[in-house]
Design a protein around this motif. Structure first.
Motif, mmCIF file in Angstrom:
data_model
loop_
_atom_site.group_PDB
_atom_site.id
_atom_site.type_symbol
_atom_site.label_atom_id
_atom_site.label_comp_id
_atom_site.label_asym_id
_atom_site.label_seq_id
_atom_site.Cartn_x
_atom_site.Cartn_y
_atom_site.Cartn_z
ATOM 1 N N ARG A 260 8.030 -0.503 2.433
ATOM 2 C CA ARG A 260 7.366 -1.649 1.819
ATOM 3 C C ARG A 260 7.224 -2.831 2.778
ATOM 4 N NH1 ARG A 260 12.326 -1.198 -0.959
ATOM 5 N NH2 ARG A 260 13.846 -2.813 -0.440
ATOM 6 N N ARG A 263 4.285 -2.101 5.043
ATOM 7 C CA ARG A 263 3.030 -2.232 4.295
ATOM 8 C C ARG A 263 2.678 -3.690 4.037
ATOM 9 N NH1 ARG A 263 3.952 -1.698 -1.521
ATOM 10 N NH2 ARG A 263 4.444 -3.875 -1.034
ATOM 11 N N ASP A 264 3.680 -4.497 3.665
ATOM 12 C CA ASP A 264 3.404 -5.901 3.377
ATOM 13 C C ASP A 264 2.931 -6.638 4.624
ATOM 14 O OD1 ASP A 264 4.095 -5.437 0.802
ATOM 15 O OD2 ASP A 264 6.053 -6.412 0.896
ATOM 16 N N ALA A 299 -0.382 3.896 -0.589
ATOM 17 C CA ALA A 299 -0.233 2.749 0.320
ATOM 18 C C ALA A 299 -1.544 2.396 1.022
ATOM 19 C CB ALA A 299 0.882 3.015 1.326
ATOM 20 N N TYR A 331 2.890 2.562 -8.666
ATOM 21 C CA TYR A 331 2.828 1.753 -7.457
ATOM 22 C C TYR A 331 2.572 0.302 -7.852
ATOM 23 C CZ TYR A 331 2.331 1.333 -2.395
ATOM 24 O OH TYR A 331 2.539 1.037 -1.068
ATOM 25 N N PRO A 436 6.384 -6.236 -3.178
ATOM 26 C CA PRO A 436 6.694 -5.043 -2.427
ATOM 27 C C PRO A 436 6.936 -3.882 -3.380
ATOM 28 C CG PRO A 436 7.975 -6.905 -1.657
ATOM 29 C CD PRO A 436 7.321 -7.318 -2.935
ATOM 30 N N ARG A 438 6.982 0.641 -2.821
ATOM 31 C CA ARG A 438 7.681 1.838 -2.418
ATOM 32 C C ARG A 438 8.017 1.788 -0.937
ATOM 33 N NH1 ARG A 438 7.969 6.586 -4.875
ATOM 34 N NH2 ARG A 438 6.433 5.842 -6.367
ATOM 35 N N GLU A 460 11.655 1.723 -5.355
ATOM 36 C CA GLU A 460 10.809 0.675 -5.934
ATOM 37 C C GLU A 460 11.517 -0.667 -5.970
ATOM 38 O OE1 GLU A 460 7.326 -0.670 -7.938
ATOM 39 O OE2 GLU A 460 7.769 1.265 -7.047
#
Length: 462
Positions: A260, A263-264, A299, A331, A436, A438, A460
């Motif tokens: 996460r 990804r963020d 994602a 998600y 945020p 996964r 999660e």
């Protein structure tokens, strides 16, 4: 618009694309006895007729409640059923088969005191009205649709800058997983990368290194995409992008984005010169989530939807976010973005948060340059130097953090970048086409790896 023919012609302009196999409800509002269009809701036609009643109720309630949240309850509805004939089926048979669904929609809206004033079936270039009293006003074989772009509405839409971007199938194909021979090679690369990366993601000292390697690799590929010569057409453009991305590179990024924090930080490539290459990269990665890794597409699909929404393309944003929820209904990031986009919120509030997060790491890097310890998450994603605006934040070596804190030291070298032969997929490959969520959960098909991810707190984050 005064006739069913004009309403049928209006549908692609109301949605921005030609719907296929779809139920569409359009809200109408009365302003001084002149109707105006309001919100729209679309969903695929369920294959099982037993699902029609619940879908009709959900669609009607969702559109009415959404309109009420915007402060304008609809006074009436227009319903559309769009489906092409199956093998050996005529368009009129499609219309008759879907007639019970039209009645369910009318009853569902009627229970909400929002009558359906027109219900149309569109199939094989013809349309029928389910509200016709059956007194010879409509031909049994239906009426032919007008040529696209020839109506008064089409001229008005063109003048207003409204574009119809082909069919829904063509739009969503840009995000669909490969189903060709190239998919087998990509799955092998994902299996290999999973065995190497999952243990590193689960390890507290190397998790941040994986994040840095993934972000550095993404930045280099964005530069590669930005330098590629332009081509016309969405399919040729997507095939070109597929050819610029190695199987091993795609596997590294797909698995890395399951974290996460990674990804963020990747979501910060959302505007300016970075947005275009980032969107192309997220589309290409979604197409590479093949076989048992289809769930991993949540994602990149969410990132694609976010960039599209941030840059003003709400149509692509909604479809990408809906597909992300199809890949993983739980998600959270996709759920929140999808809701915000559908409710017409301004993405600038999210952009401000991400900008602050990105610029907030710059003082930390300056402190590290003088030997001071930096706060968590102090390295911004660094795109390729060839991108405009790249290099504004310089990476610094950081101290290794305990597990799960999102910090670490950048790797000197990203995986999958040396000795890899570029492989272009076959031409049949589909180019297509709020917090945020996964982390490393799901980065391996092995249940043991999922249990380890959960045990280390990488699941999660609500």
């Amino acid at each position: 618009m005064r006739t069913p023919a004009e309403l049928a012609d209006a549908l692609p302009y109301l949605l921005g694309y030609r719907p296929e196999d779809s139920i569409v409800l359009v809200a109408l509002h009365d302003r001084e006895r002149r109707g105006r269009f309001g919100g729209r809701a679309r969903i695929g036609i369920p294959a099982q007729a037993g699902d029609w009643p619940s879908v009709s109720e959900q669609l009607a309630q969702g559109l009415v409640r959404g309109s009420e949240r915007r402060g304008a309850r609809p006074e009436s509805m227009v319903a559309y059923l769009c489906q092409e004939p199956g093998s050996g089926e005529s368009a009129r048979e499609v219309m008759e088969r879907l007639r019970p669904l039209a009645q369910l929609l009318r009853r569902a809206c009627g229970r909400l005191d929002v009558p359906v004033i027109e219900a149309l079936c569109i199939s094989d270039g013809r349309f029928w009205s389910y509200t016709c009293p059956g007194q010879g006003c409509c031909p049994p074989e239906g009426e032919a649709m007008g040529l696209p772009g020839t109506s008064v509405l089409a001229a008005a839409a063109t003048y207003a800058g409204i574009q119809v971007r082909g069919s829904l199938r063509e739009l969503t194909a840009r995000f669909l997983s490969w189903e060709t021979a190239a998919a087998v090679e990509q799955e092998v690369a994902l299996d290999t990368a999973s065995m190497a990366l999952v243990p590193r993601i689960l390890d507290g000292e190397s998790r941040a290194d994986v994040a840095e390697e993934a972000l550095e690799l993404a930045g280099r590929i964005m530069g590669r995409l930005a330098d590629a010569p332009p081509v016309s057409g969405t399919r040729p453009a997507d095939l070109r992008d597929d050819g610029l991305l190695e199987h091993e590179e795609a596997a590294m990024l797909i698995l890395g984005l399951q974290d996460r924090t990674t990804r963020d930080r990747a979501a910060e490539w959302m505007e300016g010169a970075e947005a275009g290459p980032a969107l192309r990269l997220w589309r290409a990665l979604a197409r590479r989530c093949v076989g048992p890794y289809r769930e991993h597409a949540a994602a990149p699909l969410t990132l694609a939807g976010w960039v599209a929404w941030s840059t003003g393309d709400e149509l692509e944003a909604r479809e990408a976010l809906a597909m992300a929820l199809g890949a993983d209904p739980d998600y959270l990031f996709a759920r929140l973005l999808h809701q915000a986009c559908n409710e017409g919120l301004d993405p600038e509030s999210i952009r401000r948060c991400l900008r602050a997060e990105r610029t907030g790491r710059a003082p930390a890097e300056t402190e590290q340059a003088t030997g001071l310890e930096a706060p968590l998450g102090s390295v911004a994603p660094t795109p390729d130097p060839r991108l405009p605006g790249a290099g504004t934040a310089t990476r610094r070596r950081r101290r290794t953090r305990p597990a799960g804190n999102g910090a670490g030291r950048p790797s000197r070298r990203g995986p999958g970048t040396a000795g890899v032969r570029r492989r272009r997929p076959a031409d049949e490959a589909s180019p297509a086409g709020e917090g945020p969520v996964r982390a490393a959960e799901g980065t391996s098909r092995r249940p043991r790896a999922r249990r380890e991810a959960n045990r280390h707190g990488l699941g999660e984050d609500t």
